[in-house]
Every structure is written in structure tokens, then in C-alpha cells.
Write a protein that holds these residues in place. Sequence first.
Motif, mmCIF file in Angstrom:
data_model
loop_
_atom_site.group_PDB
_atom_site.id
_atom_site.type_symbol
_atom_site.label_atom_id
_atom_site.label_comp_id
_atom_site.label_asym_id
_atom_site.label_seq_id
_atom_site.Cartn_x
_atom_site.Cartn_y
_atom_site.Cartn_z
ATOM 1 N N GLU A 65 13.324 47.496 -37.933
ATOM 2 C CA GLU A 65 12.962 47.291 -36.532
ATOM 3 C C GLU A 65 14.191 46.987 -35.680
ATOM 4 O OE1 GLU A 65 11.149 47.581 -33.234
ATOM 5 O OE2 GLU A 65 10.049 47.938 -35.102
ATOM 6 N N GLN A 66 15.127 46.218 -36.209
ATOM 7 C CA GLN A 66 16.364 45.944 -35.473
ATOM 8 C C GLN A 66 17.166 47.216 -35.246
ATOM 9 O OE1 GLN A 66 17.875 42.883 -38.111
ATOM 10 N NE2 GLN A 66 17.462 41.275 -36.612
ATOM 11 N N VAL A 67 17.214 48.066 -36.256
ATOM 12 C CA VAL A 67 17.930 49.337 -36.098
ATOM 13 C C VAL A 67 17.250 50.200 -35.035
ATOM 14 C CG1 VAL A 67 18.613 51.486 -37.236
ATOM 15 C CG2 VAL A 67 18.834 49.308 -38.447
ATOM 16 N N GLU A 253 19.568 36.812 -31.695
ATOM 17 C CA GLU A 253 19.169 37.133 -30.324
ATOM 18 C C GLU A 253 18.359 38.435 -30.277
ATOM 19 O OE1 GLU A 253 22.039 38.255 -27.067
ATOM 20 O OE2 GLU A 253 21.462 36.233 -26.417
ATOM 21 N N LEU A 254 18.728 39.384 -31.131
ATOM 22 C CA LEU A 254 17.975 40.643 -31.200
ATOM 23 C C LEU A 254 16.548 40.382 -31.672
ATOM 24 C CD1 LEU A 254 18.280 43.719 -30.828
ATOM 25 C CD2 LEU A 254 18.998 43.845 -33.220
ATOM 26 N N ASP A 255 16.385 39.492 -32.634
ATOM 27 C CA ASP A 255 15.047 39.126 -33.104
ATOM 28 C C ASP A 255 14.242 38.461 -31.989
ATOM 29 O OD1 ASP A 255 14.988 40.104 -35.654
ATOM 30 O OD2 ASP A 255 15.720 38.269 -36.589
ATOM 31 N N THR A 256 14.891 37.569 -31.260
ATOM 32 C CA THR A 256 14.206 36.891 -30.161
ATOM 33 C C THR A 256 13.722 37.891 -29.127
ATOM 34 O OG1 THR A 256 15.532 34.883 -30.466
ATOM 35 C CG2 THR A 256 14.468 35.185 -28.321
ATOM 36 N N PHE A 257 14.561 38.859 -28.774
ATOM 37 C CA PHE A 257 14.173 39.895 -27.806
ATOM 38 C C PHE A 257 12.982 40.692 -28.325
ATOM 39 C CE2 PHE A 257 14.283 44.322 -26.531
ATOM 40 C CZ PHE A 257 14.281 44.227 -25.149
ATOM 41 N N SER A 258 13.025 41.076 -29.598
ATOM 42 C CA SER A 258 11.952 41.897 -30.167
ATOM 43 C C SER A 258 10.631 41.143 -30.180
ATOM 44 C CB SER A 258 12.327 42.339 -31.584
ATOM 45 O OG SER A 258 13.452 43.210 -31.560
ATOM 46 N N ARG A 259 10.677 39.845 -30.501
ATOM 47 C CA ARG A 259 9.432 39.058 -30.487
ATOM 48 C C ARG A 259 8.853 38.978 -29.083
ATOM 49 N NH1 ARG A 259 12.155 35.813 -34.350
ATOM 50 N NH2 ARG A 259 12.893 34.395 -32.727
ATOM 51 N N ARG A 260 9.712 38.766 -28.106
ATOM 52 C CA ARG A 260 9.222 38.683 -26.739
ATOM 53 C C ARG A 260 8.675 40.008 -26.247
ATOM 54 N NH1 ARG A 260 14.214 35.064 -24.162
ATOM 55 N NH2 ARG A 260 13.521 33.062 -25.032
ATOM 56 N N VAL A 264 7.926 42.802 -32.991
ATOM 57 C CA VAL A 264 7.793 42.237 -34.326
ATOM 58 C C VAL A 264 6.913 41.007 -34.220
ATOM 59 C CG1 VAL A 264 10.038 43.065 -35.110
ATOM 60 C CG2 VAL A 264 9.881 40.800 -34.066
ATOM 61 N N SER A 265 6.340 40.623 -35.303
ATOM 62 C CA SER A 265 5.485 39.438 -35.291
ATOM 63 C C SER A 265 6.322 38.177 -35.271
ATOM 64 C CB SER A 265 4.587 39.432 -36.536
ATOM 65 O OG SER A 265 5.368 39.468 -37.704
ATOM 66 N N ALA A 266 5.839 37.144 -34.607
ATOM 67 C CA ALA A 266 6.570 35.879 -34.523
ATOM 68 C C ALA A 266 6.573 35.177 -35.860
ATOM 69 C CB ALA A 266 5.943 34.998 -33.456
#
Length: 266
Positions: A65-67, A253-260, A264-266
Amino acid sequence: MARELADLNAEVILLAGAGRAILLQLADPGVGRGVAEHSTFTDRPINRLKGTLTYVYAVTYGTDEQVKEVRRRVNRAHVPVRRDADHETPGYNAYDPELQLWVTATLYDTALVIIEKIYGPLDDESADAMYRDYAKLGTALQLPPDMWPKDREAFGRYYDARMAGLRASDAAIRVGRGLLYPRHAALWYRAIMPFARFLTAGLLPDQLRNDFGLPWSGRHERRFHRTMKALAVAYPKLPQRLRHWFKNYCLSELDTFSRRAGRVSA
């Protein structure tokens, strides 16, 4: 030197080569014109550098998902960066695999230069692994896998041939000088730029150092070698949490953006 690949590409010391990689990229005519006409690089250098490194870290270490997220960001930014050839200049297109090959090549070669100055020559296994890993940076976008030179020897031939005739255009020089001598950046950024310019000049080949107007002399050369020797002694002694902090920060930070964004699931 036997070293895990993750211990190479995550090293924050690679930031010391950022200026070198950027100026090498700009010296390519297509990249230089595209950046000069479409990029806000000189107005937002930190954001652009962070975006590039977030892409590198995600492709190297990230989840699927990050990619996907960083690919979306890069491809979206590349959409307007194109121009048809006319009677005055050739065209360019940010999706051009030849340009992406060159950008990837500069990132790989610069990382290798920095790592070997700090840790010494890599053993063949580590060097081959690092080389394969950097191929992903291009092939995650529009670079066909068979365009990446098949091995380090083939890469050396490609890179030497490109460097032999590489000269910065007027447009590239304007962008490069704007980056090296920022007028509107934050005070802390302007404060570190003299040292950043010094490192960049020391890492560049003579012809590009001259093109971008970076002063150099025997005194500069001696100081540069002393600096790199000091870094080679001090930097490896830092705890890993400091040496890898920027990679961890960018991926977090990329994970935080994706959750918002609900990707991706929190």
C-alpha cells in the motif's frame, strides 16, 4: 564489508549526497528543462527532497500500500511535465523511461559513493544486492526492467558514457543555483547550505562543479578529504535509531496519511 542491505539504504548520511544527485539529474537536458519549466523545487526544496526520499524508502522498505501511494504521488506530479519538441528545443516527458533511468542511476551512484566513503568498499554480495535494490526505484514507475543495466559492470559502461558528455544547460544552472543559494528558505536551511554546497562540490565531477559555479581549490580538496575521514570515524558509531531516523519518520508519516485517506485500516 558484509552488511545487511537495510543498513545501507536507510542511512541518513545518504542525505550528504542529495545535492550531488540533484545536480547530476538537472544536467540531463530533458530533466533540466522539465524541472525549470514545471517544478517548484527552488521554492520548496525541503518538501521536494522529502518527497523523493519518501518514495525511495517506500519502494525499498514499504508495504504494497505504501508503494502504491508513492507511485500515485509521483505519477500525479509527472502528468504536466511534458512538452513537444519545436524548432528551438527537443521535447521532454517525465514518463520517458530514458529520463527515469538517468534519475535512478544518479540516486544509485550517489548512494554508493557516500556509503563507500563512510564504510569502505562493499563486498560483492552487498554491492550486488544494493544494485538490484536501486533498480526497483525506476521499475516501480515506467522504467522497463530490461532497461536497467544487467549488472554493475554494465552500469559502469552506461554511467561513464553518460557522464562523458554531460554539461549543464543554462536552464539547469538557473535551477541549480537557486537550490544552492536559496533566497526565501527558512533560516535554518540557509544556515546549513554553506556546508551542503561544500559537500556537493566535493562529490561532483570537475565539469559539473564548474558548470554550476561551485568554487574549488587544493585547499577545498584537502578540507573535503579531512571531513569525509572524520565522518567515516564518527558516523558509524551513532546508534541505529539516529542513523535510520529519517527513513522511519518518512514511512510513519506515509502511514498516517494513508489512514486519514482511508486507504489502510487504523
